[in-house]
Design a protein around this motif. Sequence first.
Motif, PDB file in Angstrom:
ATOM      1  N   HIS A   6       0.837  -1.195   0.000  1.00 60.37           N
ATOM      2  CA  HIS A   6       0.000   0.000   0.000  1.00 60.37           C
ATOM      3  C   HIS A   6       0.877   1.252   0.000  1.00 60.37           C
ATOM      4  CE1 HIS A   6      -3.630   2.271   0.549  1.00 60.37           C
ATOM      5  NE2 HIS A   6      -3.197   2.802   1.683  1.00 60.37           N
ATOM      6  N   SER A   7       1.977   1.198   0.735  1.00 54.61           N
ATOM      7  CA  SER A   7       2.915   2.321   0.812  1.00 54.61           C
ATOM      8  C   SER A   7       3.441   2.694  -0.564  1.00 54.61           C
ATOM      9  CB  SER A   7       4.106   1.960   1.697  1.00 54.61           C
ATOM     10  OG  SER A   7       3.678   1.626   2.974  1.00 54.61           O
ATOM     11  N   ALA A   8       3.906   1.688  -1.282  1.00 53.65           N
ATOM     12  CA  ALA A   8       4.460   1.933  -2.620  1.00 53.65           C
ATOM     13  C   ALA A   8       3.402   2.542  -3.531  1.00 53.65           C
ATOM     14  CB  ALA A   8       4.995   0.637  -3.199  1.00 53.65           C
ATOM     15  N   SER A   9       2.193   2.048  -3.445  1.00 51.07           N
ATOM     16  CA  SER A   9       1.095   2.553  -4.257  1.00 51.07           C
ATOM     17  C   SER A   9       0.806   4.024  -3.947  1.00 51.07           C
ATOM     18  CB  SER A   9      -0.140   1.695  -4.002  1.00 51.07           C
ATOM     19  OG  SER A   9      -1.278   2.269  -4.579  1.00 51.07           O
ATOM     20  N   LEU A  10       0.799   4.369  -2.669  1.00 49.99           N
ATOM     21  CA  LEU A  10       0.519   5.743  -2.268  1.00 49.99           C
ATOM     22  C   LEU A  10       1.624   6.705  -2.688  1.00 49.99           C
ATOM     23  CD1 LEU A  10      -0.899   5.112   1.297  1.00 49.99           C
ATOM     24  CD2 LEU A  10      -2.168   5.871  -0.728  1.00 49.99           C
ATOM     25  N   ILE A  11       2.853   6.310  -2.508  1.00 51.25           N
ATOM     26  CA  ILE A  11       3.974   7.175  -2.902  1.00 51.25           C
ATOM     27  C   ILE A  11       3.954   7.384  -4.409  1.00 51.25           C
ATOM     28  CG2 ILE A  11       6.486   7.341  -3.059  1.00 51.25           C
ATOM     29  CD1 ILE A  11       6.584   6.012  -0.284  1.00 51.25           C
ATOM     30  N   ARG A  12       3.734   6.300  -5.149  1.00 49.11           N
ATOM     31  CA  ARG A  12       3.652   6.400  -6.611  1.00 49.11           C
ATOM     32  C   ARG A  12       2.553   7.386  -7.004  1.00 49.11           C
ATOM     33  NH1 ARG A  12       0.787   4.595 -10.902  1.00 49.11           N
ATOM     34  NH2 ARG A  12       1.958   4.127 -12.801  1.00 49.11           N
ATOM     35  N   GLN A  13       1.368   7.211  -6.411  1.00 46.39           N
ATOM     36  CA  GLN A  13       0.241   8.077  -6.756  1.00 46.39           C
ATOM     37  C   GLN A  13       0.526   9.530  -6.409  1.00 46.39           C
ATOM     38  OE1 GLN A  13      -2.407   6.774  -8.522  1.00 46.39           O
ATOM     39  NE2 GLN A  13      -2.645   8.953  -8.933  1.00 46.39           N
ATOM     40  N   ALA A  14       1.122   9.772  -5.252  1.00 39.73           N
ATOM     41  CA  ALA A  14       1.459  11.139  -4.854  1.00 39.73           C
ATOM     42  C   ALA A  14       2.437  11.765  -5.838  1.00 39.73           C
ATOM     43  CB  ALA A  14       2.044  11.149  -3.446  1.00 39.73           C
ATOM     44  N   CYS A  15       3.407  10.984  -6.281  1.00 43.93           N
ATOM     45  CA  CYS A  15       4.400  11.507  -7.225  1.00 43.93           C
ATOM     46  C   CYS A  15       3.780  11.778  -8.593  1.00 43.93           C
ATOM     47  CB  CYS A  15       5.575  10.543  -7.331  1.00 43.93           C
ATOM     48  SG  CYS A  15       6.571  10.494  -5.823  1.00 43.93           S
ATOM     49  N   LEU A  16       2.854  10.939  -9.016  1.00 42.56           N
ATOM     50  CA  LEU A  16       2.180  11.149 -10.299  1.00 42.56           C
ATOM     51  C   LEU A  16       1.221  12.337 -10.245  1.00 42.56           C
ATOM     52  CD1 LEU A  16       1.356   7.465 -11.322  1.00 42.56           C
ATOM     53  CD2 LEU A  16       3.004   8.998 -12.425  1.00 42.56           C
ATOM     54  N   ASP A  17       0.495  12.468  -9.140  1.00 43.33           N
ATOM     55  CA  ASP A  17      -0.518  13.516  -9.036  1.00 43.33           C
ATOM     56  C   ASP A  17       0.068  14.915  -8.923  1.00 43.33           C
ATOM     57  OD1 ASP A  17      -2.470  11.585  -9.172  1.00 43.33           O
ATOM     58  OD2 ASP A  17      -2.982  11.658  -7.045  1.00 43.33           O
ATOM     59  N   GLY A  18       0.985  15.107  -8.036  1.00 35.81           N
ATOM     60  CA  GLY A  18       1.496  16.457  -7.834  1.00 35.81           C
ATOM     61  C   GLY A  18       2.974  16.533  -7.539  1.00 35.81           C
ATOM     62  N   GLY A  19       3.573  15.397  -7.245  1.00 37.51           N
ATOM     63  CA  GLY A  19       5.003  15.376  -6.984  1.00 37.51           C
ATOM     64  C   GLY A  19       5.388  15.628  -5.540  1.00 37.51           C
ATOM     65  N   PHE A  20       4.407  15.884  -4.677  1.00 36.72           N
ATOM     66  CA  PHE A  20       4.709  16.192  -3.289  1.00 36.72           C
ATOM     67  C   PHE A  20       3.782  15.415  -2.368  1.00 36.72           C
ATOM     68  CE2 PHE A  20       6.015  19.875  -5.704  1.00 36.72           C
ATOM     69  CZ  PHE A  20       7.292  20.103  -5.207  1.00 36.72           C
ATOM     70  N   PHE A  21       4.244  15.187  -1.142  1.00 40.86           N
ATOM     71  CA  PHE A  21       3.408  14.578  -0.119  1.00 40.86           C
ATOM     72  C   PHE A  21       3.969  14.941   1.234  1.00 40.86           C
ATOM     73  CE2 PHE A  21       6.336  11.428  -1.916  1.00 40.86           C
ATOM     74  CZ  PHE A  21       7.086  11.027  -0.815  1.00 40.86           C
ATOM     75  N   TYR A  22       3.130  14.842   2.253  1.00 41.11           N
ATOM     76  CA  TYR A  22       3.558  15.066   3.630  1.00 41.11           C
ATOM     77  C   TYR A  22       4.090  13.764   4.197  1.00 41.11           C
ATOM     78  CZ  TYR A  22       0.960  19.457   3.745  1.00 41.11           C
ATOM     79  OH  TYR A  22       0.501  20.721   3.494  1.00 41.11           O
ATOM     80  N   VAL A  23       5.053  13.864   5.109  1.00 37.13           N
ATOM     81  CA  VAL A  23       5.564  12.688   5.813  1.00 37.13           C
ATOM     82  C   VAL A  23       5.415  12.949   7.308  1.00 37.13           C
ATOM     83  CG1 VAL A  23       7.572  11.222   6.255  1.00 37.13           C
ATOM     84  CG2 VAL A  23       7.230  12.200   3.981  1.00 37.13           C
ATOM     85  N   ILE A  24       4.795  11.999   8.001  1.00 39.14           N
ATOM     86  CA  ILE A  24       4.652  12.110   9.456  1.00 39.14           C
ATOM     87  C   ILE A  24       5.297  10.899  10.117  1.00 39.14           C
ATOM     88  CG2 ILE A  24       2.574  13.541   9.346  1.00 39.14           C
ATOM     89  CD1 ILE A  24       0.934  11.014  10.009  1.00 39.14           C
ATOM     90  N   ASN A  25       5.527  11.010  11.412  1.00 37.28           N
ATOM     91  CA  ASN A  25       6.196   9.959  12.186  1.00 37.28           C
ATOM     92  C   ASN A  25       7.556   9.606  11.581  1.00 37.28           C
ATOM     93  OD1 ASN A  25       4.123   9.729  14.129  1.00 37.28           O
ATOM     94  ND2 ASN A  25       2.927   8.526  12.671  1.00 37.28           N
TER      95      ASN A  25
END
Length: 195
Positions: free
Chosen positions: A25-44
């Motif tokens: 699921h992690s890989a899928s989310l990172i991929r999607q974030a990079c495709l959609d806008g190129g940025f994402f938040y990281v917590i913990n």
Amino acid sequence: MAVSADVGNGKGLITIDLSNCNLAHSASLIRQACLDGGFFYVINHGIRQELFEELFDRSRTFFQLPLEEKMKVLKNKDFKGYTPLMDQMLDPSKQSTGDCKEGYYIGFEVAKDDPHATKRFFGPNVWPSADKLPGWKQTMEKYYQEALSTLHRVLLFGQERYSVAFFLEPGPDCLVECLPTCHSGSNPPKYVMII
């Protein structure tokens, strides 16, 4: 490291939680974030909140300096130091002007006489004078010990937004070239291979 997402942060960006252990699921989310806008938040992520606050305070102080002062620490051949507003262009084929951001880049630092200093992305960082920005270098080095980073400021419609970006530079002997499946005789690579 594991990640998960929460798009309910009100910012329209996926939040990656490094405490979650679902790797597929992690890989899928990172991929999607990079495709959609190129940025994402990281917590913990394990970096202390106090250090982020110090980092942002020091960054605000630097970016509020007059342009003349910031230009004294203009990026060097290894892309370390200050980059002025509109200096960088993500995609020249789709842009007529530079990106609406200014930045300050640091990286892995070795002394000028170190054998690795001649390799790409290595060598000394460019630091502002301690007289102008007391504590700047120490704060940036402290942060760098906890996370490799590029520090930049993005300006959107006259509003300032500060962020700490996380980029990993390739090793000094890394070969960067177009994948064989991404070019052909009629569609040559856009850029030449670099080492």
